[in-house]
Design a protein around this motif. Structure first.
Motif, PDB file in Angstrom:
ATOM      1  N   SER A   1       0.346  -1.373  -0.003  1.00  0.00           N
ATOM      2  CA  SER A   1      -0.532   0.222  -0.295  1.00  0.00           C
ATOM      3  C   SER A   1       0.785   1.389  -0.083  1.00  0.00           C
ATOM      4  O   SER A   1       0.366   2.595  -0.638  1.00  0.00           O
ATOM      5  CB  SER A   1      -0.974   0.184   1.252  1.00  0.00           C
ATOM      6  OG  SER A   1      -2.100  -1.688   1.200  1.00  0.00           O
ATOM      7  N   LEU A   2       2.119   1.073   0.667  1.00  0.00           N
ATOM      8  CA  LEU A   2       2.626   2.317   0.827  1.00  0.00           C
ATOM      9  C   LEU A   2       3.476   3.050  -0.082  1.00  0.00           C
ATOM     10  O   LEU A   2       2.854   4.515  -0.493  1.00  0.00           O
ATOM     11  CB  LEU A   2       3.618   2.031   1.329  1.00  0.00           C
ATOM     12  CG  LEU A   2       5.328   3.501   2.211  1.00  0.00           C
ATOM     13  CD1 LEU A   2       4.122   4.004   2.805  1.00  0.00           C
ATOM     14  CD2 LEU A   2       6.258   2.362   2.506  1.00  0.00           C
TER      15      LEU A   2
ATOM     16  N   LEU B   1      -0.449   5.431  -1.709  1.00  0.00           N
ATOM     17  CA  LEU B   1      -0.879   5.801  -1.097  1.00  0.00           C
ATOM     18  C   LEU B   1      -1.326   7.300  -1.665  1.00  0.00           C
ATOM     19  O   LEU B   1      -2.776   8.112  -1.546  1.00  0.00           O
ATOM     20  CB  LEU B   1      -0.533   6.439  -0.154  1.00  0.00           C
ATOM     21  CG  LEU B   1      -1.163   5.301   1.401  1.00  0.00           C
ATOM     22  CD1 LEU B   1       0.337   5.270   2.733  1.00  0.00           C
ATOM     23  CD2 LEU B   1      -2.102   5.010   1.503  1.00  0.00           C
ATOM     24  N   GLN B   2      -0.697   7.680  -2.305  1.00  0.00           N
ATOM     25  CA  GLN B   2      -0.059   9.241  -3.116  1.00  0.00           C
ATOM     26  C   GLN B   2      -1.723   8.716  -3.885  1.00  0.00           C
ATOM     27  O   GLN B   2      -1.650   8.491  -5.179  1.00  0.00           O
ATOM     28  CB  GLN B   2       0.870   9.529  -3.751  1.00  0.00           C
ATOM     29  CG  GLN B   2       0.738  11.381  -4.536  1.00  0.00           C
ATOM     30  CD  GLN B   2       1.734  11.885  -4.695  1.00  0.00           C
ATOM     31  OE1 GLN B   2       3.097  10.960  -4.247  1.00  0.00           O
ATOM     32  NE2 GLN B   2       2.570  13.308  -5.066  1.00  0.00           N
TER      33      GLN B   2
ATOM     34  N   GLN C   1      -4.731   8.143  -3.548  1.00  0.00           N
ATOM     35  CA  GLN C   1      -5.882   7.433  -3.274  1.00  0.00           C
ATOM     36  C   GLN C   1      -6.914   7.449  -2.006  1.00  0.00           C
ATOM     37  O   GLN C   1      -7.785   6.849  -1.760  1.00  0.00           O
ATOM     38  CB  GLN C   1      -5.006   5.777  -3.226  1.00  0.00           C
ATOM     39  CG  GLN C   1      -4.021   5.579  -4.281  1.00  0.00           C
ATOM     40  CD  GLN C   1      -4.322   3.768  -4.200  1.00  0.00           C
ATOM     41  OE1 GLN C   1      -3.818   3.739  -3.422  1.00  0.00           O
ATOM     42  NE2 GLN C   1      -4.193   2.948  -5.342  1.00  0.00           N
TER      43      GLN C   1
ATOM     44  N   LEU D   1      -9.434   4.997  -0.987  1.00  0.00           N
ATOM     45  CA  LEU D   1      -9.133   4.254   0.564  1.00  0.00           C
ATOM     46  C   LEU D   1     -10.141   4.839   1.223  1.00  0.00           C
ATOM     47  O   LEU D   1     -10.777   3.585   2.072  1.00  0.00           O
ATOM     48  CB  LEU D   1      -7.990   5.064   1.062  1.00  0.00           C
ATOM     49  CG  LEU D   1      -6.472   4.788   0.221  1.00  0.00           C
ATOM     50  CD1 LEU D   1      -5.620   5.005   0.746  1.00  0.00           C
ATOM     51  CD2 LEU D   1      -5.951   2.940   0.601  1.00  0.00           C
TER      52      LEU D   1
ATOM     53  N   LEU E   1      -4.663   2.275   6.672  1.00  0.00           N
ATOM     54  CA  LEU E   1      -3.769   2.567   5.292  1.00  0.00           C
ATOM     55  C   LEU E   1      -4.155   4.453   4.406  1.00  0.00           C
ATOM     56  O   LEU E   1      -3.715   4.834   4.316  1.00  0.00           O
ATOM     57  CB  LEU E   1      -5.132   1.892   4.278  1.00  0.00           C
ATOM     58  CG  LEU E   1      -4.620   0.237   4.087  1.00  0.00           C
ATOM     59  CD1 LEU E   1      -5.759   0.066   3.871  1.00  0.00           C
ATOM     60  CD2 LEU E   1      -3.790   0.381   4.335  1.00  0.00           C
ATOM     61  N   GLU E   2      -5.317   4.780   5.706  1.00  0.00           N
ATOM     62  CA  GLU E   2      -5.509   6.660   5.651  1.00  0.00           C
ATOM     63  C   GLU E   2      -4.342   7.893   6.551  1.00  0.00           C
ATOM     64  O   GLU E   2      -4.025   8.340   5.825  1.00  0.00           O
ATOM     65  CB  GLU E   2      -7.099   6.783   5.965  1.00  0.00           C
ATOM     66  CG  GLU E   2      -7.523   6.548   5.152  1.00  0.00           C
ATOM     67  CD  GLU E   2      -9.327   6.916   4.812  1.00  0.00           C
ATOM     68  OE1 GLU E   2      -9.776   6.771   6.373  1.00  0.00           O
ATOM     69  OE2 GLU E   2      -9.681   7.089   4.567  1.00  0.00           O
TER      70      GLU E   2
ATOM     71  N   ASP F   1      -0.813   8.512   7.304  1.00  0.00           N
ATOM     72  CA  ASP F   1       0.266   9.459   6.682  1.00  0.00           C
ATOM     73  C   ASP F   1       1.790   8.471   6.583  1.00  0.00           C
ATOM     74  O   ASP F   1       1.565   7.682   6.759  1.00  0.00           O
ATOM     75  CB  ASP F   1       0.481  10.525   6.680  1.00  0.00           C
ATOM     76  CG  ASP F   1       1.532  10.805   8.221  1.00  0.00           C
ATOM     77  OD1 ASP F   1       2.184   8.997   8.697  1.00  0.00           O
ATOM     78  OD2 ASP F   1       1.449  11.486   8.917  1.00  0.00           O
ATOM     79  N   LYS F   2       2.465   8.907   5.127  1.00  0.00           N
ATOM     80  CA  LYS F   2       3.461   7.867   4.763  1.00  0.00           C
ATOM     81  C   LYS F   2       4.437   6.967   6.135  1.00  0.00           C
ATOM     82  O   LYS F   2       4.884   6.628   6.087  1.00  0.00           O
ATOM     83  CB  LYS F   2       4.183   8.242   3.407  1.00  0.00           C
ATOM     84  CG  LYS F   2       3.200   7.595   2.500  1.00  0.00           C
ATOM     85  CD  LYS F   2       4.503   8.234   1.273  1.00  0.00           C
ATOM     86  CE  LYS F   2       3.260   7.560   0.120  1.00  0.00           C
ATOM     87  NZ  LYS F   2       4.134   8.352  -1.127  1.00  0.00           N
TER      88      LYS F   2
END
Length: 409
Positions: free
Chosen positions: A122-123, A126-127, A129, A133, A150-151, A153-154
């Motif tokens: 997922s990492l 993420l941007q 999405q 998500l 998942l929501e 931040d990185k």
């Protein structure tokens, strides 16, 4: 569900889609339609070309498809474009496998490994999405870490990945200590490896009455199970059931499950189980060998076991020294398999007949403590043993080894 595949010629697309259908069934879904497009490579923006994309859109609209699964790994851009045009949720083969893993993980270690694999996947996605998500809910492809993680931040996800890796590293060290203790105790291990759904758990149940979950589904077993059995020559071996393999298994997934897969590569004997009734049996055997090679499992005795021979044309299968044909479900060929395992056991123990004088009382006690005694009798000349002894004490008992003929006197 709609399945979409791009046939680039790098692999058999029909076979791969067949596997994808089985994965869908395992996850609890049902395949409504399949689209396969021949292309040199997947479209960089939409995975498939515009013509097939329009066909997919019409199928989704007319059949009320609620999930599209692509037989490949989608980039974030491809996923977003497909969802926008098809107006339904879109996932790829990797997400589906991860979902099944999340569903079947039962041990703490298994759950940690699944979460680690899902977060690593997922990492980089993420941007951009955020909206996708935020729509995560129930259904295939949504099990695991969940919406909250998942929501994040990185940075938070990287921190979580680091924590999981540390936890798994500790578990890996613990497994290593167990393996070292087994070797010190002279316990020989044999790992049952092979393609998912080849019948590994059924075989373990047949040999050991382990009552391991055995279902006609892919990846029914995720956590390794170990059980001890006695072979015809009196020696013991620890059998280990392992997670199944599948073609095109993403490298990061192999890495995430490395601590579990090491149970196979550290075994003394590898038992590669194949589904003889599957037309792709030989190809699956090669996939298994390749993954074992990637994990560093070369140079060990290998027994190739063709399972489900009761429903296959077993006479067409190759016959070699370390090849056995069985039916794990019906118990056919099990004696031959046990004999083959015995023949491949490392030379750490040996069955011998001994006649030890009464004056060697301390040696008699050592034999009893360190050996598996199959028969013991008191005779006028001393104590007679039929025993499986450790080679480490062989130099102490050489003078007292007798033969069958001498035993009959």
């Amino acid at each position: 569900m709609l399945l979409i595949s791009v046939d680039t010629g790098e692999f058999d697309a029909e076979v791969s889609v067949g596997e994808l259908k089985e994965l869908v069934r395992t996850a609890g879904g049902e395949t409504e339609a399949v689209i396969i497009q021949k292309r040199p490579k997947p479209d960089a923006v939409s995975f498939i070309g515009s013509g097939k994309l329009e066909e997919a859109r019409e199928i989704c609209e007319n059949a009320e498809i609620d999930l599209v699964i692509c037989d490949g790994e989608l980039t974030p851009t491809q996923g977003r474009v497909l969802e926008k045009i098809l107006k339904t949720r879109v996932i790829d083969r990797t997400v589906l496998i991860l979902d099944i893993f999340a569903k079947n993980a039962r041990s703490g270690e298994g759950k940690l490994q699944v979460e680690l694999a899902q977060l690593k996947y997922s990492l980089p996605r993420l941007q951009g999405q955020g909206t996708a998500l935020s729509r995560l809910g129930g259904g295939i492809g949504t099990r695991g870490p969940g919406e909250t993680k998942l929501e994040s931040d990185k940075r938070h996800i990287r921190r979580r990945i680091h924590t999981l890796e540390e936890s798994l590293e500790e578990l890996t060290k613990r497994r290593q200590r167990y393996r070292e203790r087994r070797k010190k105790d002279g316990i020989v291990t044999a790992a049952i490896v092979g393609y998912t759904n080849a019948g590994k758990s059924t075989l373990l149940n047949t040999l050991t009455q382990a009552n391991v979950l055995a279902e006609n589904k892919l990846f029914a077993t995720l956590d390794p199970t170990a059980r001890s059995i006695r072979l015809p020559d009196g020696s013991e071996v620890m059998l280990i059931d392992t997670v199944g393999f599948i073609s095109r298994l993403p490298h990061f997934l192999v890495e995430a499950f490395k601590s579990t897969l090491e149970e196979a590569t550290n075994a003394d004997i590898l038992i590669i189980l194949c589904d003889a009734s599957d037309p792709e049996c030989e190809a699956q055997l090669e996939v298994t060998k390749e993954i074992l090679k990637e994990l560093g499992g070369e140079g060990k005795p290998v027994i190739t076991v063709y399972n489900k021979c009761d429903i296959a044309d077993s006479y067409l299968l190759p016959v070699t020294k370390n090849t056995v044909k069985i039916s794990a479900l019906n118990g056919v060929g099990i004696d031959s398999l046990l004999e083959c395992i015995s023949e491949n056991m490392p030379a750490t123990k040996k069955r011998v007949l001994l006649l030890v004088p009464f004056s060697e009382g301390s040696l008699t006690n050592e034999i009893r403590k360190t050996s598996r005694i199959l028969r013991e009798e008191y005779r006028p000349e001393g104590v007679f043993f039929d025993a499986v002894v450790d080679l480490q004490i062989m130099y102490k008992i050489l003078d007292y080894i007798t033969t069958e003929k001498e035993d009959e006197k």
